[in-house]
Design a protein around this motif. Structure first.
Motif, PDB file in Angstrom:
ATOM      1  N   GLY A  50       0.817  -1.212   0.000  1.00 34.64           N
ATOM      2  CA  GLY A  50       0.000   0.000   0.000  1.00 34.64           C
ATOM      3  C   GLY A  50       0.844   1.252   0.000  1.00 34.64           C
ATOM      4  N   ALA A  51       1.960   1.227   0.728  1.00 33.36           N
ATOM      5  CA  ALA A  51       2.840   2.392   0.779  1.00 33.36           C
ATOM      6  C   ALA A  51       3.448   2.676  -0.594  1.00 33.36           C
ATOM      7  CB  ALA A  51       3.944   2.163   1.811  1.00 33.36           C
ATOM      8  N   ILE A  52       3.877   1.628  -1.283  1.00 31.20           N
ATOM      9  CA  ILE A  52       4.462   1.821  -2.613  1.00 31.20           C
ATOM     10  C   ILE A  52       3.407   2.315  -3.599  1.00 31.20           C
ATOM     11  CG2 ILE A  52       5.641   0.704  -4.542  1.00 31.20           C
ATOM     12  CD1 ILE A  52       7.391   1.033  -2.057  1.00 31.20           C
ATOM     13  N   ARG A  53       2.200   1.787  -3.501  1.00 31.33           N
ATOM     14  CA  ARG A  53       1.115   2.300  -4.356  1.00 31.33           C
ATOM     15  C   ARG A  53       0.883   3.781  -4.087  1.00 31.33           C
ATOM     16  NH1 ARG A  53      -1.859  -2.384  -2.934  1.00 31.33           N
ATOM     17  NH2 ARG A  53      -3.210  -1.062  -1.661  1.00 31.33           N
ATOM     18  N   GLY A  54       0.974   4.162  -2.807  1.00 33.94           N
ATOM     19  CA  GLY A  54       0.779   5.561  -2.449  1.00 33.94           C
ATOM     20  C   GLY A  54       1.846   6.471  -3.027  1.00 33.94           C
ATOM     21  N   ILE A  55       3.095   6.002  -3.051  1.00 34.47           N
ATOM     22  CA  ILE A  55       4.175   6.789  -3.658  1.00 34.47           C
ATOM     23  C   ILE A  55       3.851   7.084  -5.113  1.00 34.47           C
ATOM     24  CG2 ILE A  55       6.593   6.696  -4.400  1.00 34.47           C
ATOM     25  CD1 ILE A  55       7.124   5.025  -1.832  1.00 34.47           C
ATOM     26  N   ARG A  56       3.404   6.042  -5.816  1.00 30.75           N
ATOM     27  CA  ARG A  56       3.085   6.212  -7.239  1.00 30.75           C
ATOM     28  C   ARG A  56       1.848   7.103  -7.425  1.00 30.75           C
ATOM     29  NH1 ARG A  56       4.615   2.376 -10.895  1.00 30.75           N
ATOM     30  NH2 ARG A  56       4.540   0.740  -9.302  1.00 30.75           N
ATOM     31  N   ALA A  57       0.791   6.790  -6.662  1.00 28.31           N
ATOM     32  CA  ALA A  57      -0.489   7.471  -6.863  1.00 28.31           C
ATOM     33  C   ALA A  57      -0.448   8.939  -6.467  1.00 28.31           C
ATOM     34  CB  ALA A  57      -1.579   6.751  -6.067  1.00 28.31           C
ATOM     35  N   LEU A  58       0.325   9.269  -5.448  1.00 27.37           N
ATOM     36  CA  LEU A  58       0.352  10.642  -4.941  1.00 27.37           C
ATOM     37  C   LEU A  58       1.481  11.482  -5.534  1.00 27.37           C
ATOM     38  CD1 LEU A  58      -0.409   9.907  -1.183  1.00 27.37           C
ATOM     39  CD2 LEU A  58      -1.996  10.732  -2.940  1.00 27.37           C
ATOM     40  N   GLY A  59       2.277  10.884  -6.394  1.00 25.19           N
ATOM     41  CA  GLY A  59       3.347  11.643  -7.029  1.00 25.19           C
ATOM     42  C   GLY A  59       4.470  12.015  -6.091  1.00 25.19           C
ATOM     43  N   ILE A  60       4.705  11.201  -5.068  1.00 26.56           N
ATOM     44  CA  ILE A  60       5.814  11.444  -4.158  1.00 26.56           C
ATOM     45  C   ILE A  60       7.110  11.265  -4.936  1.00 26.56           C
ATOM     46  CG2 ILE A  60       7.006  10.564  -2.107  1.00 26.56           C
ATOM     47  CD1 ILE A  60       4.160   9.893  -1.035  1.00 26.56           C
ATOM     48  N   ARG A  61       7.984  12.250  -4.862  1.00 29.90           N
ATOM     49  CA  ARG A  61       9.149  12.284  -5.754  1.00 29.90           C
ATOM     50  C   ARG A  61      10.178  11.216  -5.418  1.00 29.90           C
ATOM     51  NH1 ARG A  61      11.848  12.275 -10.290  1.00 29.90           N
ATOM     52  NH2 ARG A  61      13.890  13.282 -10.178  1.00 29.90           N
ATOM     53  N   GLY A  62      10.471  11.015  -4.144  1.00 30.80           N
ATOM     54  CA  GLY A  62      11.503  10.056  -3.782  1.00 30.80           C
ATOM     55  C   GLY A  62      11.228   9.415  -2.446  1.00 30.80           C
ATOM     56  N   CYS A  63      11.764   8.208  -2.262  1.00 32.35           N
ATOM     57  CA  CYS A  63      11.577   7.483  -1.012  1.00 32.35           C
ATOM     58  C   CYS A  63      12.854   6.725  -0.662  1.00 32.35           C
ATOM     59  CB  CYS A  63      10.407   6.507  -1.126  1.00 32.35           C
ATOM     60  SG  CYS A  63      10.138   5.508   0.361  1.00 32.35           S
ATOM     61  N   PRO A  68      12.939  -3.258   7.303  1.00 35.02           N
ATOM     62  CA  PRO A  68      13.234  -4.528   6.621  1.00 35.02           C
ATOM     63  C   PRO A  68      12.681  -4.576   5.199  1.00 35.02           C
ATOM     64  CG  PRO A  68      11.225  -4.755   7.883  1.00 35.02           C
ATOM     65  CD  PRO A  68      11.631  -3.295   7.978  1.00 35.02           C
ATOM     66  N   PHE A  69      12.637  -3.442   4.519  1.00 31.13           N
ATOM     67  CA  PHE A  69      11.919  -3.343   3.251  1.00 31.13           C
ATOM     68  C   PHE A  69      12.817  -3.364   2.009  1.00 31.13           C
ATOM     69  CE2 PHE A  69       9.420  -0.627   6.326  1.00 31.13           C
ATOM     70  CZ  PHE A  69       8.475  -1.604   6.611  1.00 31.13           C
ATOM     71  N   LYS A  70      14.131  -3.446   2.184  1.00 29.81           N
ATOM     72  CA  LYS A  70      15.050  -3.244   1.067  1.00 29.81           C
ATOM     73  C   LYS A  70      14.937  -4.299  -0.033  1.00 29.81           C
ATOM     74  CE  LYS A  70      18.487  -0.630   3.634  1.00 29.81           C
ATOM     75  NZ  LYS A  70      19.854  -0.163   3.497  1.00 29.81           N
ATOM     76  N   GLU A  71      14.590  -5.502   0.343  1.00 32.62           N
ATOM     77  CA  GLU A  71      14.413  -6.563  -0.652  1.00 32.62           C
ATOM     78  C   GLU A  71      12.942  -6.790  -0.968  1.00 32.62           C
ATOM     79  OE1 GLU A  71      16.929  -8.866   2.115  1.00 32.62           O
ATOM     80  OE2 GLU A  71      17.691  -9.825   0.286  1.00 32.62           O
ATOM     81  N   ALA A  72      12.094  -6.627   0.047  1.00 38.16           N
ATOM     82  CA  ALA A  72      10.670  -6.908  -0.126  1.00 38.16           C
ATOM     83  C   ALA A  72       9.989  -5.973  -1.110  1.00 38.16           C
ATOM     84  CB  ALA A  72       9.965  -6.813   1.232  1.00 38.16           C
ATOM     85  N   CYS A  73      10.541  -4.771  -1.314  1.00 35.34           N
ATOM     86  CA  CYS A  73       9.885  -3.803  -2.194  1.00 35.34           C
ATOM     87  C   CYS A  73      10.192  -4.030  -3.670  1.00 35.34           C
ATOM     88  CB  CYS A  73      10.277  -2.385  -1.797  1.00 35.34           C
ATOM     89  SG  CYS A  73      11.996  -1.950  -2.200  1.00 35.34           S
ATOM     90  N   ILE A  74      11.163  -4.873  -3.990  1.00 41.62           N
ATOM     91  CA  ILE A  74      11.657  -4.957  -5.370  1.00 41.62           C
ATOM     92  C   ILE A  74      10.559  -5.328  -6.357  1.00 41.62           C
ATOM     93  CG2 ILE A  74      13.154  -6.289  -6.916  1.00 41.62           C
ATOM     94  CD1 ILE A  74      15.260  -6.277  -4.723  1.00 41.62           C
ATOM     95  N   GLY A  75       9.730  -6.302  -6.030  1.00 39.91           N
ATOM     96  CA  GLY A  75       8.681  -6.740  -6.941  1.00 39.91           C
ATOM     97  C   GLY A  75       7.582  -5.722  -7.158  1.00 39.91           C
ATOM     98  N   LEU A  76       7.593  -4.642  -6.403  1.00 33.39           N
ATOM     99  CA  LEU A  76       6.560  -3.617  -6.514  1.00 33.39           C
ATOM    100  C   LEU A  76       7.006  -2.428  -7.364  1.00 33.39           C
ATOM    101  CD1 LEU A  76       5.617  -3.595  -2.715  1.00 33.39           C
ATOM    102  CD2 LEU A  76       4.435  -4.823  -4.551  1.00 33.39           C
ATOM    103  N   LEU A  77       8.240  -2.481  -7.883  1.00 30.08           N
ATOM    104  CA  LEU A  77       8.826  -1.347  -8.593  1.00 30.08           C
ATOM    105  C   LEU A  77       8.906  -1.619 -10.093  1.00 30.08           C
ATOM    106  CD1 LEU A  77      11.674  -0.691  -6.009  1.00 30.08           C
ATOM    107  CD2 LEU A  77       9.391   0.331  -6.083  1.00 30.08           C
ATOM    108  N   ASP A  78       9.187  -0.570 -10.863  1.00 32.82           N
ATOM    109  CA  ASP A  78       9.173  -0.679 -12.318  1.00 32.82           C
ATOM    110  C   ASP A  78      10.542  -0.948 -12.925  1.00 32.82           C
ATOM    111  OD1 ASP A  78       6.374  -0.004 -12.517  1.00 32.82           O
ATOM    112  OD2 ASP A  78       6.947   2.061 -12.078  1.00 32.82           O
ATOM    113  N   GLU A  79      11.592  -0.458 -12.292  1.00 35.09           N
ATOM    114  CA  GLU A  79      12.921  -0.552 -12.894  1.00 35.09           C
ATOM    115  C   GLU A  79      13.981  -0.528 -11.804  1.00 35.09           C
ATOM    116  OE1 GLU A  79      15.766   1.948 -16.066  1.00 35.09           O
ATOM    117  OE2 GLU A  79      13.738   2.649 -15.585  1.00 35.09           O
ATOM    118  N   LEU A  80      15.039  -1.307 -12.009  1.00 34.53           N
ATOM    119  CA  LEU A  80      16.161  -1.318 -11.076  1.00 34.53           C
ATOM    120  C   LEU A  80      17.404  -0.767 -11.759  1.00 34.53           C
ATOM    121  CD1 LEU A  80      15.887  -4.831  -9.340  1.00 34.53           C
ATOM    122  CD2 LEU A  80      14.869  -2.676  -8.628  1.00 34.53           C
ATOM    123  N   ASP A  81      17.993   0.258 -11.167  1.00 37.16           N
ATOM    124  CA  ASP A  81      19.302   0.714 -11.594  1.00 37.16           C
ATOM    125  C   ASP A  81      20.312  -0.400 -11.341  1.00 37.16           C
ATOM    126  OD1 ASP A  81      21.084   3.202 -12.205  1.00 37.16           O
ATOM    127  OD2 ASP A  81      21.989   2.323 -10.402  1.00 37.16           O
TER     128      ASP A  81
END
Length: 272
Positions: A50-63, A68-81
């Motif tokens: 839900g937090a990651i959806r909120g970043i996208r939906a609300l136009g939050i520039r950076g996070c 313990p979220f560094k690996e768990a968030c990967i599948g929720l993102l669009d691109e990895l540097d």
């Protein structure tokens, strides 16, 4: 001076299980110093998706992303540097028109510190930890030429996997470990934690090494660092990592690179 907050103000944030004030104070100080229309706020969450959806939906520039979220968030993102893809760990998300790209500025900070502290790459490394931050530190070590090392981790699956990836050994505990460079990437010694007063490595191990690197950023002087300094060992601090990685996040979010003097002032303010 930062412009008054308005509908056009860019919001940046952090996600952590135990948020600190360092990033909030560091970023907001520089926004004020440079007159940027940005605002930074730290958050925790029990709903990462839900937090990651909120970043996208609300136009939050950076996070900024912490344990313990560094690996768990990967599948929720669009691109990895590449800095995040190779490691499989994220500490920074940049939102560009709803496209979420992940970076790992921890890796960049650690690589810079190994160089600036002139730690000999021939050193044998003992790294304690196997989580997302441990991956960033371990890969920075390997890529800087530290080819001889051991991962010490109670989590056998994660510890063995990280060790195999790097060509290091693995042990579940500190028994019989000998190293020239000791690296703590666990919460041991962290302010507010259950092990705040404990040493990540015993005094006898510290006596047999030349450099101690404690990635814990708060407190600025952990029990491990105090003991290492008492024994006259070289020390690399988590406070240095926190400042350098936060600086690179700031640049990714704003496109502006502050001067070294501005960064130093922001760090002093952030540590209050």
């Amino acid at each position: 001076m930062r412009p008054p907050i308005s509908k056009n103000t860019h919001l940046c944030m952090s996600l952590a299980a135990r948020p600190s004030n360092f990033g909030t104070r560091f970023h907001n100080f520089l926004y004020e110093e440079l007159g940027l229309d940005y605002l930074y706020k730290a958050f925790s969450t029990t709903d990462l998706e839900g937090a990651i959806r909120g970043i996208r939906a609300l136009g939050i520039r950076g996070c900024a992303v912490s344990m313990p979220f560094k690996e768990a968030c990967i599948g929720l993102l669009d691109e990895l540097d590449p800095s995040a893809a190779v490691i499989g760990s994220v500490n920074t998300i940049v939102n560009t028109a709803g496209h979420l790209k992940a970076y790992n500025t921890d890796y960049l900070a650690v690589a810079s510190l190994l160089e600036s502290h002139a730690v000999p790459p021939a050193s044998r490394v003992a790294l304690r930890g196997s989580g997302g931050m441990a991956k960033a530190v371990a890969h920075a070590l390997r890529d800087a030429g530290f080819g001889d090392g051991v991962i010490v981790a109670r989590n056998q699956a994660a510890g063995r996997a990280l060790a195999q990836e790097l060509g290091y050994g693995w042990q579940p505990n500190l028994s019989s470990v000998r190293a020239d460079l000791l690296v703590n990437v666990t919460p041991i010694g962290m302010a507010g934690g259950a092990e705040v007063s404990e040493l990540a490595f015993p005094a006898t191990m510290i006596a047999a090494t030349h450099t101690v690197f404690d990635v814990v950023a708060l407190p600025a002087q952990t029990p491990l660092m105090l003991e290492a300094r008492r024994q006259g060992r070289a020390v690399i601090s988590g406070a240095e990592v926190a400042t350098l990685q936060a600086l690179e996040q700031f640049v990714l979010y704003t496109g502006v690179r502050p001067s070294p003097e501005q960064v130093a002032r922001a760090e002093r303010w952030a540590r209050g």
